[in-house]
Structure formats: C-alpha cells, structure tokens
Design a protein around this motif. Structure first.
Motif, PDB file in Angstrom:
ATOM      1  N   HIS A 126      32.619  17.113  95.470  1.00  0.00           N
ATOM      2  CA  HIS A 126      32.776  16.113  94.210  1.00  0.00           C
ATOM      3  C   HIS A 126      31.202  15.586  94.218  1.00  0.00           C
ATOM      4  O   HIS A 126      30.738  15.378  93.134  1.00  0.00           O
ATOM      5  CB  HIS A 126      33.725  15.045  94.876  1.00  0.00           C
ATOM      6  CG  HIS A 126      33.380  13.785  94.007  1.00  0.00           C
ATOM      7  ND1 HIS A 126      33.478  13.750  92.638  1.00  0.00           N
ATOM      8  CD2 HIS A 126      32.789  12.508  94.454  1.00  0.00           C
ATOM      9  CE1 HIS A 126      33.312  12.244  92.056  1.00  0.00           C
ATOM     10  NE2 HIS A 126      32.853  11.637  93.604  1.00  0.00           N
ATOM     11  N   TYR A 134      38.101  13.917  87.008  1.00  0.00           N
ATOM     12  CA  TYR A 134      38.121  12.121  87.196  1.00  0.00           C
ATOM     13  C   TYR A 134      37.000  11.737  86.459  1.00  0.00           C
ATOM     14  O   TYR A 134      36.366  10.694  86.771  1.00  0.00           O
ATOM     15  CB  TYR A 134      38.142  12.174  88.615  1.00  0.00           C
ATOM     16  CG  TYR A 134      39.354  11.995  89.249  1.00  0.00           C
ATOM     17  CD1 TYR A 134      40.279  11.087  88.932  1.00  0.00           C
ATOM     18  CD2 TYR A 134      39.710  12.902  90.101  1.00  0.00           C
ATOM     19  CE1 TYR A 134      41.838  11.233  89.654  1.00  0.00           C
ATOM     20  CE2 TYR A 134      40.973  13.218  90.890  1.00  0.00           C
ATOM     21  CZ  TYR A 134      41.902  12.246  90.509  1.00  0.00           C
ATOM     22  OH  TYR A 134      43.124  12.277  91.221  1.00  0.00           O
ATOM     23  N   VAL A 139      34.862   7.849  91.005  1.00  0.00           N
ATOM     24  CA  VAL A 139      35.613   8.157  92.492  1.00  0.00           C
ATOM     25  C   VAL A 139      34.732   7.507  93.661  1.00  0.00           C
ATOM     26  O   VAL A 139      33.694   7.804  94.016  1.00  0.00           O
ATOM     27  CB  VAL A 139      35.609   9.550  92.544  1.00  0.00           C
ATOM     28  CG1 VAL A 139      36.349  10.236  93.767  1.00  0.00           C
ATOM     29  CG2 VAL A 139      36.312  10.289  91.274  1.00  0.00           C
ATOM     30  N   MET A 142      37.148  10.463  98.545  1.00  0.00           N
ATOM     31  CA  MET A 142      37.916  11.711  98.636  1.00  0.00           C
ATOM     32  C   MET A 142      37.802  12.421  99.875  1.00  0.00           C
ATOM     33  O   MET A 142      36.997  12.460 100.505  1.00  0.00           O
ATOM     34  CB  MET A 142      37.054  12.605  97.466  1.00  0.00           C
ATOM     35  CG  MET A 142      38.101  13.866  97.146  1.00  0.00           C
ATOM     36  SD  MET A 142      37.094  14.916  95.852  1.00  0.00           S
ATOM     37  CE  MET A 142      37.326  13.754  94.221  1.00  0.00           C
ATOM     38  N   THR A 235      42.454  10.688  96.644  1.00  0.00           N
ATOM     39  CA  THR A 235      41.224  10.127  95.919  1.00  0.00           C
ATOM     40  C   THR A 235      41.536   8.489  95.757  1.00  0.00           C
ATOM     41  O   THR A 235      42.466   8.210  95.751  1.00  0.00           O
ATOM     42  CB  THR A 235      40.967  10.673  94.847  1.00  0.00           C
ATOM     43  OG1 THR A 235      41.934  10.418  93.707  1.00  0.00           O
ATOM     44  CG2 THR A 235      40.730  12.216  94.553  1.00  0.00           C
ATOM     45  N   VAL A 237      40.314   5.973  93.085  1.00  0.00           N
ATOM     46  CA  VAL A 237      39.517   5.760  91.967  1.00  0.00           C
ATOM     47  C   VAL A 237      39.307   4.459  91.486  1.00  0.00           C
ATOM     48  O   VAL A 237      39.960   3.761  91.666  1.00  0.00           O
ATOM     49  CB  VAL A 237      40.180   6.755  90.806  1.00  0.00           C
ATOM     50  CG1 VAL A 237      40.363   8.156  91.197  1.00  0.00           C
ATOM     51  CG2 VAL A 237      41.629   6.449  90.572  1.00  0.00           C
ATOM     52  N   GLY A 258      32.579   6.754 100.120  1.00  0.00           N
ATOM     53  CA  GLY A 258      33.149   8.226 100.306  1.00  0.00           C
ATOM     54  C   GLY A 258      32.891   8.491 101.986  1.00  0.00           C
ATOM     55  O   GLY A 258      33.876   9.009 102.310  1.00  0.00           O
TER      56      GLY A 258
END
Length: 332
Positions: A126, A134, A139, A142, A235, A237, A258
C-alpha cells in the motif's frame, strides 16, 4: 452529511458528532467488533491513546466507538466514513466482493504464512502505491489476520478428506477456494460458526487459530488442518476531506500509524496463534495435522484456477509483486 435513516442510539451519538466532524478536531473512530475483543484492547485502544498523546498540542484527538455504536453492519463501514457518520472506520475489503479486487490475492492459499508476513506485505505494498481501491479515502492502517486453517468435528488427515465437507467461509475467494478443495462452502458470520458446527448444520470452519479460539470454534471442532489457506486484510480508513483539513503534524502522525498498528498486530496476534497451536498439539482431545509437501502441492494445483482468476481481476503484475515482497520480508 449524516444519513437521515440513522435511528436510536446510533443516531444520537452521530448527531452529537456533527460539530466535531465539521471541525475535524474530535475524530470519531468506528469499530464494529466488541470493546472487550483482543483487537480493541491490544491494538485499537493503544493506538488511539498514542495518537491522542502525540496530537494533544494540535488539539486533535480520536474517540473510539467500539461494538458497532455508530453502525453494526461490517459491510457499511466505509460508506459510513464517506457519509460523515464516522471520521475513521475499521473495514474488511473482502466483505464487499468485487469492490477491491487488488485485495483478493491475500486470501489465496500458499502465499503469506503468518500475521507478520501478511501484515507487512499489505502495509508496504500500500505504501508503495501498488494496491488500488481506496483512493477516495486516506488509509491510516492495513494489516492481516494469521494464516487460515480448517477446523472440523471429524479429523481431516489429507485434502482428500475435504470432499463434501461443509465449511463456513467468508466471502467469494474463500468460497472459491473451498470449492476447489472439494468442500461445500457455507457463508455465515463469525458469531454463527460454533453454534452451527455444534448443531451439525456444518462440519467445520475455515479461519485462523485465534478466531477459532475467540469464537469457540475449537470447542466444537477440535480437529485442525493447518493448510495455510490465505490471510484476511483489515484496513482503517479515514474520510478524505477530514484528512485534508488536519494540520501537517497530525498528518505525519497518521502516516506513522500504519506501522504502529501493524507492529501491534504482529506482537499480539502472532503469539496468540502460536499459543493456541501449541495447546492443541499438547491436548489429546485435539488433532493438529500439518500437510506434507505433497499435500501442499496438491492444494496449490487445485486452487491454481482461483489464483488465475484473482490475477486477471487485479492490477497487472500485482501478484508477482506480492510474491517478491513476501520473499523480501522472509529474508529480514
């Protein structure tokens, strides 16, 4: 804008958030799993606490609403963020088939072996801009579950024993995988697994070892076939407009989030799975079967058409990038 069809407690909470959403200072984080769940206690709440301490100088904080307070339907979480009912939400790409085809590859057997491999691969792919779907959101995190295995009432000694076995699955990729292995997929929620196995309505379930313990599947399905049948991506978001309105220093904290969450998942979830596996191996009431190399080769051959289907729907070259990423992670 808030949806007019919100009712009851959810509507009351959401209406109280209107000012904070507009100001993007008190950020509502919707989580559909219960507040007492290990994920909330070990991952989401520690992340919220860390973020709030770091963002206090900028007068920005996250409030966690667990247990579906802002909306219980797992399939509706991303839409809640888009509609402004929540600023952030926990989502599962595979719960909405066809919407996020790049994420289907994580559910394929024979790729990620554990939580660490799956979580780091998903996060880093990602971050490198290789996963699509997305773009309308920010984001924040993840990560993945552990590798899925099969838990049944009766012993499973080889893949041939799966013929005609009724197995709980979640989503179209798991359905296709179980069909390829000769089983009969049965779609149902995690909360329905144990009861349906106990009543004899299904023969077992496909899930990872931690979920099998948390949802009591292992109590009624004490035979475990550790076939590495893919991982499930999660995820977190964020509403893109809310993200854009935040100070740069807070955006930097979100960029760090993340890795923070993936690390917590790896540190807490991975060992929980290992503990469960060791307990089953030592318990005479359970069987734990590790497929041989020949068995794994047969599984791979059976699911190759599913892999081809997923590759055709995903961004070109993505599965090859996934394989390369996994090799890189294993070498660290």
């Amino acid at each position: 804008m808030l949806k007019k069809n919100l009712t009851g407690a959810a509507a009351g909470v959401a209406l109280g958030l209107m000012g904070s959403v507009a100001g993007a200072r008190d950020l509502a984080f919707a989580v559909f799993v219960p507040a007492a769940s290990p994920s909330v206690q070990s991952i989401y709440q520690p992340w919220v606490d860390w973020f709030n301490a770091e963002a206090a100088a900028d007068d920005v904080e996250i409030t966690l609403y667990a247990g579906g307070t802002l909306g219980r339907n797992p399939l509706a979480q991303a839409q809640m963020v888009a509609d402004g009912v929540a600023d952030l939400a926990l989502t599962v790409p595979s719960y909405t088939p066809g919407v996020f085809p790049d994420f289907d590859m994580f559910e394929l057997p024979g790729f990620a072996n554990n939580t660490r491999e799956g979580s780091l691969a998903a996060l880093e792919l990602h971050q490198e801009g290789l996963l699509h779907g997305y773009e309308n959101y920010y984001v924040a995190a993840m990560y993945t579950s552990g590798a899925y295995m099969i838990h049944t009432r009766e012993p499973i000694e080889s893949v041939s024993n799966l013929n005609g076995t009724r197995l709980r699955v979640a989503g179209q990729i798991q359905t296709a995988v179980v069909e390829a292995l000769g089983g009969v997929p049965q779609n149902m929620s995690a909360g329905e697994m144990a009861e349906n196995i106990d009543r004899g309505l299904i023969d077992g379930a496909m899930t990872d070892a931690s979920v099998a313990r948390t949802f009591r599947v292992a109590d009624v399905a004490p035979n475990h076939y550790d076939a590495n049948l893919g991982v499930l991506v999660f995820t977190i978001v964020m509403n893109r407009g809310v993200y854009d309105s935040l100070p740069d220093r807070v955006k930097d904290l979100l960029a760090q989030s993340g890795q923070f969450i993936a690390d917590r998942q790896i540190e807490s979830y991975g060992p929980a799975i290992e503990t469960n596996m060791q307990a089953w191996e030592a318990d005479a009431a359970h069987t734990l079967v590790i497929p041989t190399d020949a068995e794994r080769a047969e599984i791979a051959a059976r699911v190759q058409p599913v892999i081809d289907q997923v590759a055709a729907a995903a961004t070109p070259g993505l599965i090859e990038a996934y394989e390369a990423k996994l090799e890189d992670i294993r070498s660290r």
